[in-house]
Design a protein around this motif. Structure first.
Motif, PDB file in Angstrom:
ATOM      1  N   ILE A 154      20.611  45.685  43.662  1.00 56.21           N
ATOM      2  CA  ILE A 154      20.551  46.872  42.819  1.00 56.21           C
ATOM      3  C   ILE A 154      21.814  47.700  43.041  1.00 56.21           C
ATOM      4  CG2 ILE A 154      19.282  48.986  42.313  1.00 56.21           C
ATOM      5  CD1 ILE A 154      16.758  47.564  43.369  1.00 56.21           C
ATOM      6  N   ASP A 155      22.430  48.110  41.932  1.00 56.57           N
ATOM      7  CA  ASP A 155      23.610  48.969  41.981  1.00 56.57           C
ATOM      8  C   ASP A 155      23.439  50.059  40.924  1.00 56.57           C
ATOM      9  OD1 ASP A 155      26.061  50.158  42.233  1.00 56.57           O
ATOM     10  OD2 ASP A 155      27.242  48.434  41.557  1.00 56.57           O
ATOM     11  N   GLY A 156      22.842  51.176  41.325  1.00 55.33           N
ATOM     12  CA  GLY A 156      22.548  52.234  40.365  1.00 55.33           C
ATOM     13  C   GLY A 156      21.528  51.774  39.348  1.00 55.33           C
ATOM     14  N   ASP A 157      21.883  51.860  38.071  1.00 56.45           N
ATOM     15  CA  ASP A 157      20.975  51.423  37.007  1.00 56.45           C
ATOM     16  C   ASP A 157      21.127  49.944  36.694  1.00 56.45           C
ATOM     17  OD1 ASP A 157      19.016  51.902  34.901  1.00 56.45           O
ATOM     18  OD2 ASP A 157      20.667  51.629  33.489  1.00 56.45           O
ATOM     19  N   TRP A 158      21.828  49.214  37.538  1.00 57.64           N
ATOM     20  CA  TRP A 158      22.127  47.819  37.242  1.00 57.64           C
ATOM     21  C   TRP A 158      21.592  46.891  38.325  1.00 57.64           C
ATOM     22  CZ3 TRP A 158      24.158  47.078  32.519  1.00 57.64           C
ATOM     23  CH2 TRP A 158      24.800  48.168  31.924  1.00 57.64           C
ATOM     24  N   VAL A 159      21.218  45.696  37.896  1.00 55.90           N
ATOM     25  CA  VAL A 159      20.989  44.582  38.820  1.00 55.90           C
ATOM     26  C   VAL A 159      22.103  43.577  38.597  1.00 55.90           C
ATOM     27  CG1 VAL A 159      19.493  42.628  39.372  1.00 55.90           C
ATOM     28  CG2 VAL A 159      18.496  44.889  38.994  1.00 55.90           C
ATOM     29  N   CYS A 160      22.725  43.150  39.673  1.00 57.53           N
ATOM     30  CA  CYS A 160      23.836  42.207  39.590  1.00 57.53           C
ATOM     31  C   CYS A 160      23.722  41.220  40.744  1.00 57.53           C
ATOM     32  CB  CYS A 160      25.179  42.936  39.623  1.00 57.53           C
ATOM     33  SG  CYS A 160      25.352  44.108  40.979  1.00 57.53           S
ATOM     34  N   ALA A 161      24.631  40.263  40.781  1.00 61.58           N
ATOM     35  CA  ALA A 161      24.715  39.326  41.889  1.00 61.58           C
ATOM     36  C   ALA A 161      26.008  39.632  42.646  1.00 61.58           C
ATOM     37  CB  ALA A 161      24.687  37.881  41.378  1.00 61.58           C
ATOM     38  N   THR A 162      26.314  38.822  43.642  1.00 58.45           N
ATOM     39  CA  THR A 162      27.521  39.039  44.434  1.00 58.45           C
ATOM     40  C   THR A 162      28.428  37.827  44.304  1.00 58.45           C
ATOM     41  OG1 THR A 162      26.277  40.381  46.018  1.00 58.45           O
ATOM     42  CG2 THR A 162      28.432  39.561  46.727  1.00 58.45           C
ATOM     43  N   GLY A 163      29.476  37.983  43.497  1.00 54.03           N
ATOM     44  CA  GLY A 163      30.457  36.915  43.364  1.00 54.03           C
ATOM     45  C   GLY A 163      30.063  35.786  42.452  1.00 54.03           C
ATOM     46  N   GLY A 167      42.340  36.705  38.597  1.00 55.67           N
ATOM     47  CA  GLY A 167      42.060  38.125  38.462  1.00 55.67           C
ATOM     48  C   GLY A 167      41.613  38.558  37.087  1.00 55.67           C
ATOM     49  N   LEU A 168      41.438  37.616  36.155  1.00 57.03           N
ATOM     50  CA  LEU A 168      41.033  37.951  34.796  1.00 57.03           C
ATOM     51  C   LEU A 168      39.529  38.208  34.726  1.00 57.03           C
ATOM     52  CD1 LEU A 168      43.803  36.417  34.558  1.00 57.03           C
ATOM     53  CD2 LEU A 168      43.070  35.761  32.264  1.00 57.03           C
ATOM     54  N   ARG A 169      39.114  38.936  33.697  1.00 58.65           N
ATOM     55  CA  ARG A 169      37.698  39.270  33.550  1.00 58.65           C
ATOM     56  C   ARG A 169      36.880  38.102  33.031  1.00 58.65           C
ATOM     57  NH1 ARG A 169      37.136  44.443  29.919  1.00 58.65           N
ATOM     58  NH2 ARG A 169      34.955  44.249  30.557  1.00 58.65           N
ATOM     59  N   GLY A 170      37.479  37.262  32.192  1.00 57.55           N
ATOM     60  CA  GLY A 170      36.695  36.215  31.549  1.00 57.55           C
ATOM     61  C   GLY A 170      35.663  36.821  30.619  1.00 57.55           C
ATOM     62  N   GLY A 171      34.504  36.182  30.542  1.00 57.59           N
ATOM     63  CA  GLY A 171      33.429  36.720  29.716  1.00 57.59           C
ATOM     64  C   GLY A 171      32.859  35.699  28.754  1.00 57.59           C
ATOM     65  N   HIS A 172      31.948  36.156  27.937  1.00 53.87           N
ATOM     66  CA  HIS A 172      31.232  35.319  26.964  1.00 53.87           C
ATOM     67  C   HIS A 172      32.161  35.020  25.796  1.00 53.87           C
ATOM     68  CE1 HIS A 172      28.235  34.094  24.028  1.00 53.87           C
ATOM     69  NE2 HIS A 172      27.278  34.162  24.935  1.00 53.87           N
ATOM     70  N   ALA A 216      31.391  31.375  39.495  1.00 54.73           N
ATOM     71  CA  ALA A 216      31.600  32.088  40.752  1.00 54.73           C
ATOM     72  C   ALA A 216      33.064  32.469  40.886  1.00 54.73           C
ATOM     73  CB  ALA A 216      31.181  31.224  41.948  1.00 54.73           C
ATOM     74  N   ASN A 217      33.312  33.577  41.541  1.00 53.90           N
ATOM     75  CA  ASN A 217      34.681  33.978  41.826  1.00 53.90           C
ATOM     76  C   ASN A 217      35.328  33.021  42.811  1.00 53.90           C
ATOM     77  OD1 ASN A 217      34.963  36.307  40.220  1.00 53.90           O
ATOM     78  ND2 ASN A 217      33.863  37.549  41.723  1.00 53.90           N
ATOM     79  N   ALA A 218      36.648  32.899  42.725  1.00 53.39           N
ATOM     80  CA  ALA A 218      37.379  32.117  43.714  1.00 53.39           C
ATOM     81  C   ALA A 218      37.096  32.700  45.097  1.00 53.39           C
ATOM     82  CB  ALA A 218      38.874  32.154  43.415  1.00 53.39           C
ATOM     83  N   GLY A 219      36.804  31.830  46.035  1.00 55.19           N
ATOM     84  CA  GLY A 219      36.499  32.278  47.389  1.00 55.19           C
ATOM     85  C   GLY A 219      35.025  32.481  47.645  1.00 55.19           C
ATOM     86  N   THR A 220      34.216  32.489  46.584  1.00 52.62           N
ATOM     87  CA  THR A 220      32.767  32.598  46.756  1.00 52.62           C
ATOM     88  C   THR A 220      32.179  31.203  46.913  1.00 52.62           C
ATOM     89  OG1 THR A 220      32.642  34.632  45.433  1.00 52.62           O
ATOM     90  CG2 THR A 220      30.608  33.384  45.717  1.00 52.62           C
ATOM     91  N   SER A 265      30.074  35.437  33.327  1.00 53.67           N
ATOM     92  CA  SER A 265      31.094  35.719  34.340  1.00 53.67           C
ATOM     93  C   SER A 265      30.417  36.300  35.576  1.00 53.67           C
ATOM     94  CB  SER A 265      32.135  36.709  33.805  1.00 53.67           C
ATOM     95  OG  SER A 265      31.693  38.044  33.940  1.00 53.67           O
ATOM     96  N   PRO A 266      31.101  36.299  36.717  1.00 50.14           N
ATOM     97  CA  PRO A 266      30.509  36.900  37.921  1.00 50.14           C
ATOM     98  C   PRO A 266      30.319  38.405  37.833  1.00 50.14           C
ATOM     99  CG  PRO A 266      32.206  35.323  38.514  1.00 50.14           C
ATOM    100  CD  PRO A 266      32.320  35.537  37.040  1.00 50.14           C
ATOM    101  N   ASP A 267      30.814  39.026  36.767  1.00 51.56           N
ATOM    102  CA  ASP A 267      30.576  40.456  36.548  1.00 51.56           C
ATOM    103  C   ASP A 267      29.243  40.724  35.869  1.00 51.56           C
ATOM    104  OD1 ASP A 267      33.098  41.100  37.614  1.00 51.56           O
ATOM    105  OD2 ASP A 267      34.067  40.810  35.672  1.00 51.56           O
ATOM    106  N   GLU A 268      28.472  39.690  35.599  1.00 49.19           N
ATOM    107  CA  GLU A 268      27.220  39.847  34.862  1.00 49.19           C
ATOM    108  C   GLU A 268      26.279  40.833  35.556  1.00 49.19           C
ATOM    109  OE1 GLU A 268      23.523  37.135  33.112  1.00 49.19           O
ATOM    110  OE2 GLU A 268      24.920  36.292  34.564  1.00 49.19           O
ATOM    111  N   ARG A 269      25.696  41.731  34.748  1.00 49.57           N
ATOM    112  CA  ARG A 269      24.723  42.682  35.262  1.00 49.57           C
ATOM    113  C   ARG A 269      23.778  43.081  34.137  1.00 49.57           C
ATOM    114  NH1 ARG A 269      27.923  48.446  36.080  1.00 49.57           N
ATOM    115  NH2 ARG A 269      28.636  48.705  33.925  1.00 49.57           N
TER     116      ARG A 269
END
Length: 487
Positions: free
Chosen positions: A100-109, A210-215, A83-87, A458-462
């Protein structure tokens, strides 16, 4: 119920919505496993659970398909909790909220859990749909894949009957995988050698965020910044100020995720603050230039905080910072035989100060055991020189490509029939369970494919909506085309 149930294929998205509603981070899969068991029992399917918690569900062949080779559909039950800091989110209690965000499904934070929830949802959708055509079918859902591959490590021989394994844990539409990296965890412990914080000093908290992180496998070759490596660099730079002392440090939360955030508590004379702030500003400018286009939102800050009661003694501080600075991290070798494939990597995933010890976790990956063991030896040497104890744990083999695989040939032909083009055949630098599963069931013919998932771990997962539909179409057609058993 959320809006994703309106998407196609409805059965897959419906199951994924239910999966999101039941908390299932690594080590906490019991409630989801219980729901799946009750659901499968209601359908009259055979459900078994082994001692470690893996789930096996069997479905008979469609009429006229009884002579086909048995297929094992495989996914893992757990998800990465980030989770992002503050979430504010308790992954053991709170549901994931997909949107849903356009062609993507994501979560929030938070992480979404499409890794491997979408694959799991497709497996359940196959079990639920009696209009599909397939041979004898088994669905294997393993536990604790993300934090240790515990389920795959403890899978017992003779439990499953199938001959073909379709792994659903890949993350790029249009790619089919025939191999993966193995790995090993380096668990590092240093005794905290303390002394009282000198009087008359002030304390500042250094934050990197503020970094992206990732797999740590899929994204490691992209050159994304690691908060833990930046922390080591900054602490080393601050060592020019002799009276700046280190109390605690922390960074990252998972050994298989590139660290997005890190922090340290520093004790120093008040008069050193301006120079320290000026140096930090220089490094922020340097990092934003260095990582432009890769990590564009790196933020460094020094904030006042309460004066701690203890600091590290100077030898420990120096040894720890130097070891973290020298610790292997990133893509360390590229394959000589496969273009753009990472051969060997390491991820400095977690740093934690707890009680009387400092803990560090690294995940080392390689397509071959020699590369894995070489980097493990390097990491061990670096930290043992700093006075640490290093335990190498959970070594698992890679999945060696089989260029003559019949199921790979079938998937390629089916993909071309359905979509008019051949997929790319790849080897993934991530720890698919296929290596371990193939060690227990060496006769299995294995392949892995799945829809496009970005930002996993990461919280950017979609996850791409259109790619899920294509994944489902391919899966259904492959099951229809499963070859007959050789008599």
């Amino acid at each position: 119920m959320t809006s994703i149930r309106t998407l196609a294929p409805a059965s897959v998205w419906g199951f994924f919505d239910t999966i999101c509603s039941i908390p299932h981070p690594s080590g906490h899969e019991a409630e989801l496993r219980r729901w799946i068991t009750l659901w499968a029992n209601d359908l009259g399917l055979v459900v078994q659970q082994d001692e470690i918690g893996n789930l096996l569900i069997k479905k008979p062949a469609s009429p006229g398909m009884e002579n086909r080779k048995g297929v094992v559909l495989q996914a893992h039950l757990d998800m990465v909790p980030q989770a992002n800091a503050g979430t504010q989110h308790d992954f053991t209690r709170d549901p994931i909220r997909p949107r849903i965000d356009g062609d993507w499904v994501c979560a929030t934070g938070t992480t979404l859990g499409a890794d491997n929830g979408i694959g799991m949802a497709a497996c359940l959708a196959v079990l639920a749909d009696n209009t599909l055509t397939h041979g004898p079918l088994e669905v294997l859902l393993t536990v604790d894949e993300e934090s240790g591959m515990t389920g795959a490590f403890n899978l017992q021989p003779g439990w499953l009957e199938g001959e073909i394994l379709l792994n659903t844990d890949s993350e790029q539409d249009g790619d089919v995988y025939m191999g993966c990296a193995g790995g090993v965890d380096a668990n590092i412990t240093l005794p905290y050698q303390a002394e009282p914080a000198p009087p008359g000093l002030v304390a500042l908290q250094l934050n990197i965020k503020g970094l992206r992180g990732g797999h740590s496998g899929i994204n490691i070759h992209e050159g994304r910044a690691s908060a833990n490596k930046l922390l080591a660099e900054l602490l080393h730079a601050f060592s020019r100020f002799e009276q700046v002392r280190l109390s605690t440090l922390a960074g990252g939360t998972l050994r298989n995720a590139i660290a997005r955030e890190a922090s340290a508590v520093l004790v120093l004379p008040e008069q050193d603050q301006p120079e320290l702030h000026a140096l930090l500003a220089q490094y922020q400018q340097q990092y934003r230039s260095e990582f432009q286009g890769v990590d564009d939102f790196i933020q460094l800050e020094l904030l006042p905080c309460a004066l701690p009661g203890r600091i590290m003694n100077r030898p420990l501080q120096q040894q720890l910072v130097r070891a973290l600075l020298a610790c292997p991290h990133g893509a360390l070798a590229m394959s000589r035989t496969m273009a753009d494939v990472t051969q060997t990597s390491s991820n400095l995933g977690v740093i934690e100060t707890r009680d009387d010890h400092i803990y560090v976790q690294c995940l080392i990956r390689s397509l071959d055991n020699a590369g894995r063991d070489r980097v493990a030896a390097m990491t061990t040497a670096v930290f043992e020189l700093a006075g640490a104890t290093v335990m190498l744990d959970g070594a698992y083999p890679g999945w060696q490509p089989n260029p003559d695989s019949p199921i790979m040939k079938l998937v390629l032909e089916t993909h071309k029939d359905v979509f008019g083009e051949l997929p790319a055949v790849k080897v993934i630098h991530a720890g698919l369970e296929c290596g371990l599963l193939g060690h227990v069931y060496p006769h299995w013919d294995m392949v892995s494919f799945g829809p496009t998932i970005q930002g996993a771990h990461s919280p950017d997962e979609r996850v791409s909506i259109s790619a899920v539909e294509r994944f489902w179409q391919l899966l259904v057609r492959v099951l229809e085309q499963t070859p007959a058993r050789v008599s």
